[in-house]
Scaffold this motif. Structure first.
Motif, PDB file in Angstrom:
ATOM      1  N   ALA A  95     -27.176 -12.015  42.282  1.00 29.28           N
ATOM      2  CA  ALA A  95     -25.782 -12.713  42.211  1.00 29.28           C
ATOM      3  C   ALA A  95     -25.689 -13.593  43.335  1.00 29.28           C
ATOM      4  N   ALA A  96     -26.056 -12.798  44.755  1.00 32.24           N
ATOM      5  CA  ALA A  96     -25.801 -13.716  45.946  1.00 32.24           C
ATOM      6  C   ALA A  96     -26.967 -14.875  45.783  1.00 32.24           C
ATOM      7  N   LEU A  97     -27.983 -14.838  45.299  1.00 34.72           N
ATOM      8  CA  LEU A  97     -28.947 -16.189  45.264  1.00 34.72           C
ATOM      9  C   LEU A  97     -28.251 -17.048  44.163  1.00 34.72           C
ATOM     10  N   SER A  98     -27.564 -16.884  43.296  1.00 34.13           N
ATOM     11  CA  SER A  98     -26.994 -17.725  42.524  1.00 34.13           C
ATOM     12  C   SER A  98     -25.804 -18.231  43.149  1.00 34.13           C
ATOM     13  N   GLU A  99     -24.999 -17.467  43.796  1.00 32.45           N
ATOM     14  CA  GLU A  99     -23.637 -17.683  44.421  1.00 32.45           C
ATOM     15  C   GLU A  99     -23.704 -18.640  45.776  1.00 32.45           C
ATOM     16  N   LEU A 100     -24.609 -18.306  46.751  1.00 32.68           N
ATOM     17  CA  LEU A 100     -24.693 -18.951  47.911  1.00 32.68           C
ATOM     18  C   LEU A 100     -25.433 -20.180  47.969  1.00 32.68           C
ATOM     19  N   PRO A 101     -25.258 -21.170  48.718  1.00 32.72           N
ATOM     20  CA  PRO A 101     -25.935 -22.400  48.412  1.00 32.72           C
ATOM     21  C   PRO A 101     -27.247 -22.376  49.253  1.00 32.72           C
ATOM     22  N   ASP A 102     -28.344 -22.919  48.650  1.00 27.17           N
ATOM     23  CA  ASP A 102     -29.695 -23.058  49.641  1.00 27.17           C
ATOM     24  C   ASP A 102     -29.231 -23.705  51.012  1.00 27.17           C
ATOM     25  N   SER A 103     -29.882 -23.015  51.859  1.00 27.93           N
ATOM     26  CA  SER A 103     -29.523 -23.693  53.250  1.00 27.93           C
ATOM     27  C   SER A 103     -30.079 -24.971  53.319  1.00 27.93           C
ATOM     28  N   ALA A 104     -31.004 -25.475  52.544  1.00 29.52           N
ATOM     29  CA  ALA A 104     -31.729 -26.727  52.540  1.00 29.52           C
ATOM     30  C   ALA A 104     -30.383 -27.917  52.214  1.00 29.52           C
ATOM     31  N   GLN A 105     -29.528 -27.254  51.283  1.00 29.56           N
ATOM     32  CA  GLN A 105     -28.406 -28.315  50.914  1.00 29.56           C
ATOM     33  C   GLN A 105     -27.049 -27.888  51.639  1.00 29.56           C
ATOM     34  N   SER A 106     -27.210 -27.031  52.761  1.00 25.77           N
ATOM     35  CA  SER A 106     -25.821 -26.638  53.320  1.00 25.77           C
ATOM     36  C   SER A 106     -25.653 -27.516  54.828  1.00 25.77           C
ATOM     37  N   SER A 107     -24.535 -27.593  55.207  1.00 23.39           N
ATOM     38  CA  SER A 107     -24.191 -28.250  56.339  1.00 23.39           C
ATOM     39  C   SER A 107     -23.654 -27.350  57.342  1.00 23.39           C
ATOM     40  N   ALA A 108     -23.825 -26.152  57.010  1.00 18.02           N
ATOM     41  CA  ALA A 108     -23.308 -25.198  57.932  1.00 18.02           C
ATOM     42  C   ALA A 108     -24.178 -25.013  59.142  1.00 18.02           C
ATOM     43  N   PRO A 109     -23.846 -24.434  60.379  1.00 14.21           N
ATOM     44  CA  PRO A 109     -24.598 -24.136  61.634  1.00 14.21           C
ATOM     45  C   PRO A 109     -25.576 -23.524  61.099  1.00 14.21           C
ATOM     46  N   VAL A 110     -26.864 -23.584  61.839  1.00 12.94           N
ATOM     47  CA  VAL A 110     -28.026 -22.777  61.877  1.00 12.94           C
ATOM     48  C   VAL A 110     -27.760 -21.347  62.385  1.00 12.94           C
ATOM     49  N   ILE A 111     -28.020 -20.376  61.713  1.00 14.44           N
ATOM     50  CA  ILE A 111     -27.674 -19.029  62.202  1.00 14.44           C
ATOM     51  C   ILE A 111     -28.903 -18.293  62.545  1.00 14.44           C
ATOM     52  N   ALA A 112     -30.198 -18.626  62.035  1.00 15.37           N
ATOM     53  CA  ALA A 112     -31.211 -18.034  62.150  1.00 15.37           C
ATOM     54  C   ALA A 112     -32.326 -19.053  61.915  1.00 15.37           C
ATOM     55  N   SER A 113     -33.419 -18.953  62.794  1.00 11.42           N
ATOM     56  CA  SER A 113     -34.490 -19.643  62.360  1.00 11.42           C
ATOM     57  C   SER A 113     -35.870 -18.818  62.651  1.00 11.42           C
ATOM     58  N   GLY A 114     -37.065 -19.443  62.331  1.00  7.93           N
ATOM     59  CA  GLY A 114     -38.204 -18.565  62.788  1.00  7.93           C
ATOM     60  C   GLY A 114     -39.383 -18.982  61.885  1.00  7.93           C
ATOM     61  N   SER A 115     -40.541 -17.885  61.613  1.00  9.33           N
ATOM     62  CA  SER A 115     -41.705 -18.371  60.917  1.00  9.33           C
ATOM     63  C   SER A 115     -41.976 -17.051  60.181  1.00  9.33           C
ATOM     64  N   LEU A 116     -42.737 -17.760  58.959  1.00  6.18           N
ATOM     65  CA  LEU A 116     -43.392 -16.431  57.988  1.00  6.18           C
ATOM     66  C   LEU A 116     -44.723 -16.486  57.861  1.00  6.18           C
ATOM     67  N   PRO A 117     -45.231 -16.147  58.760  1.00  5.51           N
ATOM     68  CA  PRO A 117     -46.831 -16.060  58.818  1.00  5.51           C
ATOM     69  C   PRO A 117     -47.311 -15.026  57.641  1.00  5.51           C
ATOM     70  N   GLY A 118     -48.294 -15.476  56.962  1.00 10.84           N
ATOM     71  CA  GLY A 118     -49.143 -14.420  56.316  1.00 10.84           C
ATOM     72  C   GLY A 118     -48.629 -14.581  54.679  1.00 10.84           C
ATOM     73  N   PHE A 119     -47.544 -15.311  54.384  1.00 10.79           N
ATOM     74  CA  PHE A 119     -47.138 -15.750  53.124  1.00 10.79           C
ATOM     75  C   PHE A 119     -47.709 -16.835  52.453  1.00 10.79           C
ATOM     76  N   THR A 120     -47.728 -17.038  51.190  1.00 13.89           N
ATOM     77  CA  THR A 120     -48.538 -18.064  50.483  1.00 13.89           C
ATOM     78  C   THR A 120     -47.493 -18.650  49.226  1.00 13.89           C
ATOM     79  N   ASP A 121     -47.498 -19.904  49.424  1.00 11.88           N
ATOM     80  CA  ASP A 121     -46.610 -20.643  48.336  1.00 11.88           C
ATOM     81  C   ASP A 121     -47.500 -20.599  47.111  1.00 11.88           C
ATOM     82  N   HIS A 122     -46.924 -19.764  45.755  1.00 12.06           N
ATOM     83  CA  HIS A 122     -47.419 -19.454  44.722  1.00 12.06           C
ATOM     84  C   HIS A 122     -47.056 -20.374  43.692  1.00 12.06           C
ATOM     85  N   GLY A 123     -46.399 -21.576  44.204  1.00  7.35           N
ATOM     86  CA  GLY A 123     -45.703 -22.312  43.162  1.00  7.35           C
ATOM     87  C   GLY A 123     -44.309 -22.396  43.190  1.00  7.35           C
TER      88      GLY A 123
END
Length: 402
Positions: free
Chosen positions: A52-80
């Motif tokens: 429900a939250a994934l569908s209701e909250l805007p994707d951060s890439a399309q949001s103009s709100a302040p950045v609240i957290a950043s970082g890295s995701l090592p070890g994960f792979t984009d599977h499409g």
């Protein structure tokens, strides 16, 4: 009698009465539950992430709100479908401190986004809009970050601030895959109607967090530390997916402010400076009731710092490597307080060994509220040395003969 509050498809149970957000919660209960997503639409979404939250909250890439957290995701792979990260909020320190064993809560959904091509992420949200029960008076919101790629998932904790400063820095985190956590296709268990709660099992675990140390070469050079109420200390958390004696691992960090001052006395002894913290022992569960049976899809145990108690003490320390030295110092008092340098940090500064079998980190920024002093009784005999740069900006500092 316990209040029952429903929102975002989840339930919160508590002995506490939160009339201040009754209207908000009532409005949220009127949201229609989304249909179960298919595995193709949401492959491997972690069971502790709200569809429900994934569908209701805007994707951060399309949001103009302040950045609240950043970082890295090592070890994960984009599977499409990309590598995704989701942030939800723990209740505030005041809320956690008011809880008693048996009380439960639900984390409040905050933001979600995807990793960029370099594996980094930025999450955006308006922390001022977070309900008061999840936000401290100084704007701190404690986040649980969950990352996944459809086949692996992992999580960590970090504190975010609505107005970051050198003393309360912006949230930066690294989330790595955890082999003990298994992502499952959402449609395989009707995830849209799943319930997730966190229950306080017990509290009162008192452990010391080191916030600095001093080392002198003899009994002539002396040192001490001052700490004031506004200073924030970052304390490690621990989590385990099996609640056994060997599965515990570091679970990120949570910041806590004390509300008290601590002035450690001047001494020539080698000392570590410690603040006492109280931890709570929690259990997370996500489950769905089907045909009268409860199916548990996710269970996690964790230790989370609730508060700094007001107690402080010292402990003995040993000499550590510090190759970056000043020249001979004049007689007088030197102090380290410049926030622009490295924060004090030690990987085993927060001792949880008697609870879960390992120690985690503690971090405290040097500033006008957290200041280390070295006093030279004569000129030309002593110098100071830093572990990772020169003492004016170093994380850890020792005294030595010039």
């Amino acid at each position: 009698m316990r209040a029952r509050i429903v929102y975002w498809g989840f339930t919160m149970f508590s002995r506490l009465n939160f009339r201040s957000i009754a209207a908000l919660c009532l409005a949220a209960t009127l949201l229609s539950a989304p249909a179960p997503a298919s595995a193709a639409e949401d492959p491997g979404v972690p069971v502790n992430v709200s569809l429900a939250a994934l569908s209701e909250l805007p994707d951060s890439a399309q949001s103009s709100a302040p950045v609240i957290a950043s970082g890295s995701l090592p070890g994960f792979t984009d599977h499409g479908t990309g590598v995704r990260v989701f942030a939800s909020a723990l209740p505030s320190a005041a809320y956690l401190n008011a809880m008693q064993p048996g009380d439960s809560f639900h984390r409040w959904p905050i933001a979600h986004g995807r990793a960029d091509r370099s594996g980094g992420f930025k999450l955006r949200a308006d922390l001022a809009a977070v309900p008061a029960e999840y936000r401290s008076s100084d704007g701190q919101v404690d986040l649980v970050l969950v990352a996944w790629d459809g086949r692996q998932q992992g999580e960590t904790m970090v504190s975010a601030f609505s107005s970051p400063t050198l003393e309360r820095p912006a949230a930066v985190a690294t989330v790595k895959p955890d082999g003990a956590q298994k992502s499952q296709p959402s449609a395989s268990f009707g995830k849209a109607w799943e319930t997730c709660t966190t229950t306080l099992l017990s509290r009162g675990y008192k452990n010391n967090a080191r916030i600095g140390e001093s080392v002198t070469p003899d009994y002539k050079q002396t040192s001490w530390l001052t700490y004031t109420a506004s200073q924030s200390v970052s304390l490690g958390t621990a989590m385990d997916m099996s609640n056994d004696s060997v599965g515990w691992k570091a679970g990120g960090t949570i910041s806590r402010s004390s509300g008290f001052d601590a002035s450690f006395a001047e001494s020539a002894l080698n000392r570590g400076y410690r603040l006492e913290s109280e931890l709570g022992y929690y259990k997370d569960v996500c489950y769905i009731v089907m045909n009268g049976y409860s199916y548990y899809n996710y269970t996690k145990w964790s230790y989370i710092p609730i508060r700094l108690t007001g107690g402080y003490s010292t402990e003995g320390v040993t000499v550590f490597s510090a190759p970056y030295c000043t020249g001979a110092l004049a007689a007088g008092t030197w102090s380290r307080y410049d926030s622009a340098g490295s924060a004090w940090n030690w990987s085993i500064g927060f001792k949880i060994s008697n609870l879960v079998g390992f120690d985690v980190s503690s971090t405290s920024n040097w500033d006008g509220n957290n200041r280390l002093y070295y006093k030279q009784p004569v000129s030309g005999k002593y110098k100071l040395c830093g572990n990772n740069t020169y003492p004016s900006s170093a994380s850890r500092i020792i005294g030595a003969f010039a």
